[in-house]
Design an enzyme around this catalytic site. Sequence first.
Site, PDB file in Angstrom:
ATOM      1  N   ASP A  22       0.863  -1.170   0.000  1.00  0.00           N
ATOM      2  CA  ASP A  22       0.000   0.000   0.000  1.00  0.00           C
ATOM      3  C   ASP A  22       0.913   1.237   0.000  1.00  0.00           C
ATOM      4  O   ASP A  22       2.097   1.135   0.329  1.00  0.00           O
ATOM      5  CB  ASP A  22      -0.891  -0.052   1.248  1.00  0.00           C
ATOM      6  CG  ASP A  22      -1.770   1.158   1.404  1.00  0.00           C
ATOM      7  OD1 ASP A  22      -2.223   1.700   0.379  1.00  0.00           O
ATOM      8  OD2 ASP A  22      -2.013   1.567   2.557  1.00  0.00           O
ATOM      9  N   ASP A  24      -0.166   5.061   0.953  1.00  0.00           N
ATOM     10  CA  ASP A  24      -0.398   6.010   2.049  1.00  0.00           C
ATOM     11  C   ASP A  24      -0.396   5.306   3.403  1.00  0.00           C
ATOM     12  O   ASP A  24      -1.079   4.306   3.597  1.00  0.00           O
ATOM     13  CB  ASP A  24      -1.746   6.720   1.845  1.00  0.00           C
ATOM     14  CG  ASP A  24      -1.742   7.620   0.622  1.00  0.00           C
ATOM     15  OD1 ASP A  24      -1.227   8.739   0.731  1.00  0.00           O
ATOM     16  OD2 ASP A  24      -2.222   7.184  -0.437  1.00  0.00           O
ATOM     17  N   ASP A 198      -1.948  -0.414   5.836  1.00  0.00           N
ATOM     18  CA  ASP A 198      -2.304   0.214   7.119  1.00  0.00           C
ATOM     19  C   ASP A 198      -3.803   0.378   7.306  1.00  0.00           C
ATOM     20  O   ASP A 198      -4.260   0.665   8.405  1.00  0.00           O
ATOM     21  CB  ASP A 198      -1.665   1.603   7.216  1.00  0.00           C
ATOM     22  CG  ASP A 198      -2.326   2.607   6.285  1.00  0.00           C
ATOM     23  OD1 ASP A 198      -2.486   2.278   5.092  1.00  0.00           O
ATOM     24  OD2 ASP A 198      -2.699   3.703   6.745  1.00  0.00           O
TER      25      ASP A 198
HETATM   26 MG   LIG Z   1      -2.970   3.183   3.270  1.00  0.00          MG
END
Ligand SMILES: [Mg+2]
Length: 249
Positions: A22, A24, A198
Amino acid sequence: MSELKAALDRLASTRRLLVALDFDGVLAPIVDVPSAARPLPEAAAALSDLAALPKTTVALVSGRGLTDLATVSGFGTPIRLVGSHGAEFDDGATAMDDEARVRLERLVAEVTALVGHEAGVRLEHKPTGIAVHVRGADDAVAQRVLDAVGAGPAAAEGVVATPGKAVLDLAVVEVSKGAAIDQLRDQLSADAVLFAGDDVTDETGFARLRDGDVGVKVGDGDTAAAFRVPDPAAVADLLKHLVSARASA
Ligand SMILES: [Mg+2]
């Protein structure tokens, strides 16, 4: 970190390796203005090093649109880019048909009429949907907007709603990061996968990992991942470890 390092050492010796990440909150710290997000320099350097190793493919798998992801990450070939939660592959793969295009037109019109005028709300147009960003809105406005969109356009037939942090992503085709990772794994005939994420949307990725894969959750929150690190700086560290382990494997 020592158990994670041992898992990375095992992963480093796999024949064909896919490193899917991922963007961000994983490579780039979360910032208020999404267009200002940039990968940590240490993470970017480690990714370039990884991508240069034999039988090793690095892919960014993000909720961002593909063009946006390329701009903020600064990456492109040989690093693979997958945007819009797996709806947009850099090789042009897409799941849109005529019915989906009609659904998309209706969805965009409804969302824009419903919340397009709300202060601090940003609508992001994507090839397969629209994302409603409320990070810039007051809490009360943000809640009202997410409730209205959730009860209205997001609940329509053929619309897939994916909540994230201060964003509600709406797509007119069924897509997930997990499906995208499976697609990449097949394309590359990868023997093992490292995936780090996240956000709640990354759980679809962790759920599809298999024996020998390594899943790393970044930050707090429930997860199906076997490992957890606190922040993007720790992700950069684990990538650096993987580079040296695989280079010497
Ligand atoms: Mg993310």
